[in-house]
Scaffold this motif. Structure first.
Motif, short mmCIF file in Angstrom:
data_model
loop_
_atom_site.label_atom_id
_atom_site.label_comp_id
_atom_site.label_asym_id
_atom_site.label_seq_id
_atom_site.Cartn_x
_atom_site.Cartn_y
_atom_site.Cartn_z
N HIS A 116 -1.97 -9.40 15.15
CA HIS A 116 -1.22 -10.01 14.06
C HIS A 116 -1.73 -11.38 13.66
O HIS A 116 -0.97 -12.21 13.19
CB HIS A 116 0.26 -10.10 14.46
N LYS A 152 -3.77 -14.11 11.33
CA LYS A 152 -3.82 -14.34 9.89
C LYS A 152 -4.99 -13.62 9.21
O LYS A 152 -4.84 -13.02 8.15
CB LYS A 152 -3.89 -15.85 9.64
N ALA A 153 -6.15 -13.65 9.83
CA ALA A 153 -7.33 -13.04 9.22
C ALA A 153 -7.16 -11.53 9.06
O ALA A 153 -7.50 -10.97 8.00
CB ALA A 153 -8.57 -13.34 10.06
N LYS A 211 -4.68 -3.68 -1.81
CA LYS A 211 -4.65 -3.92 -3.26
C LYS A 211 -5.71 -3.10 -4.00
O LYS A 211 -5.57 -2.83 -5.19
CB LYS A 211 -4.84 -5.41 -3.55
N GLU A 247 -4.14 -6.89 3.48
CA GLU A 247 -3.55 -7.07 2.15
C GLU A 247 -4.61 -6.94 1.06
O GLU A 247 -4.37 -6.30 0.03
CB GLU A 247 -2.84 -8.42 2.07
N GLU A 248 -5.78 -7.50 1.26
CA GLU A 248 -6.87 -7.40 0.28
C GLU A 248 -7.29 -5.94 0.08
O GLU A 248 -7.49 -5.50 -1.05
CB GLU A 248 -8.08 -8.21 0.73
N HIS A 308 5.11 -6.55 3.09
CA HIS A 308 4.94 -7.08 4.44
C HIS A 308 6.34 -7.22 5.02
O HIS A 308 7.18 -7.91 4.44
CB HIS A 308 4.23 -8.43 4.38
N ILE A 310 -4.31 -9.83 8.86
CA ILE A 310 -3.25 -9.58 7.87
C ILE A 310 -3.79 -9.79 6.47
O ILE A 310 -3.58 -8.96 5.58
CB ILE A 310 -2.02 -10.46 8.15
N ASN A 311 -4.52 -10.87 6.25
CA ASN A 311 -5.09 -11.14 4.93
C ASN A 311 -6.06 -10.04 4.52
O ASN A 311 -6.07 -9.59 3.37
CB ASN A 311 -5.79 -12.49 4.91
N LYS A 312 -6.90 -9.57 5.46
CA LYS A 312 -7.86 -8.52 5.15
C LYS A 312 -7.15 -7.21 4.79
O LYS A 312 -7.52 -6.53 3.84
CB LYS A 312 -8.78 -8.31 6.36
#
Length: 154
Positions: free
Chosen positions: A77, A79-80, A90, A86-87, A100, A82-84
């Motif tokens: 969990h 940040k990297a 999309k 989400e990207e 989320h 989670i961000n990946k």
């Protein structure tokens, strides 16, 4: 947040019901002239109450009758990751909505496809390719009972 008066609220309600209403039609329903209705709509757009105007399409006629809710839990969990995730989500056209979440599930996806085979291929060749997914839990919609695209305007 800027306060809305009753006319603003009525405009929002009417446009949620039918975004194709013209300023002239809105003015007639509100008992106002064109200019103040036009200015109010522009103000509501400018301050962000109206985000966009869309056409609601029929998923069955588009050949996408299968609606699936897919719960995704991540292995890690940070940040990297989670961000990946989400990207990458999309980029997937099949995913109509992604949230989320807090709780046992990290993400909830709403997915539309044409068949169970298409969903299988989506999971196998697209979703499972996203790094760090731990578990997937899919549920399939049998019947849509209520679908409201608008929000209550109080």
């Amino acid at each position: 947040m800027e306060q809305l008066d009753e006319i603003d609220k009525k405009i929002l309600r009417l446009l949620q019901e039918d975004a194709k209403l013209t300023t002239k039609e809105l003015a007639a329903q509100l008992g106002l002239t064109l200019s103040p209705v036009y200015e109010r709509i522009k103000r509501l757009e400018g301050i962000g109450f109206i985000k966009q105007y869309v056409a609601v399409l029929d998923k069955n006629l588009l050949g996408q009758p299968i609606t699936t809710f897919c719960q995704v839990s991540m292995r890690y969990h940070d940040k990297a990751f989670i961000n990946k995730f989400e990207e990458e989500i999309k980029k997937l056209a099949e995913v109509q909505e992604c949230y989320h979440m807090a709780g046992q599930v990290d993400f909830l996806l709403k997915i539309h496809v044409g068949s169970l085979d298409e969903y299988h291929n989506f999971v196998k060749y697209k979703l499972s390719e996203i790094e760090n997914i731990g578990t997937l839990n899919s549920t399939f919609v049998l019947k849509e009972i209520k679908r409201n695209l608008g929000y209550p305007v109080h």
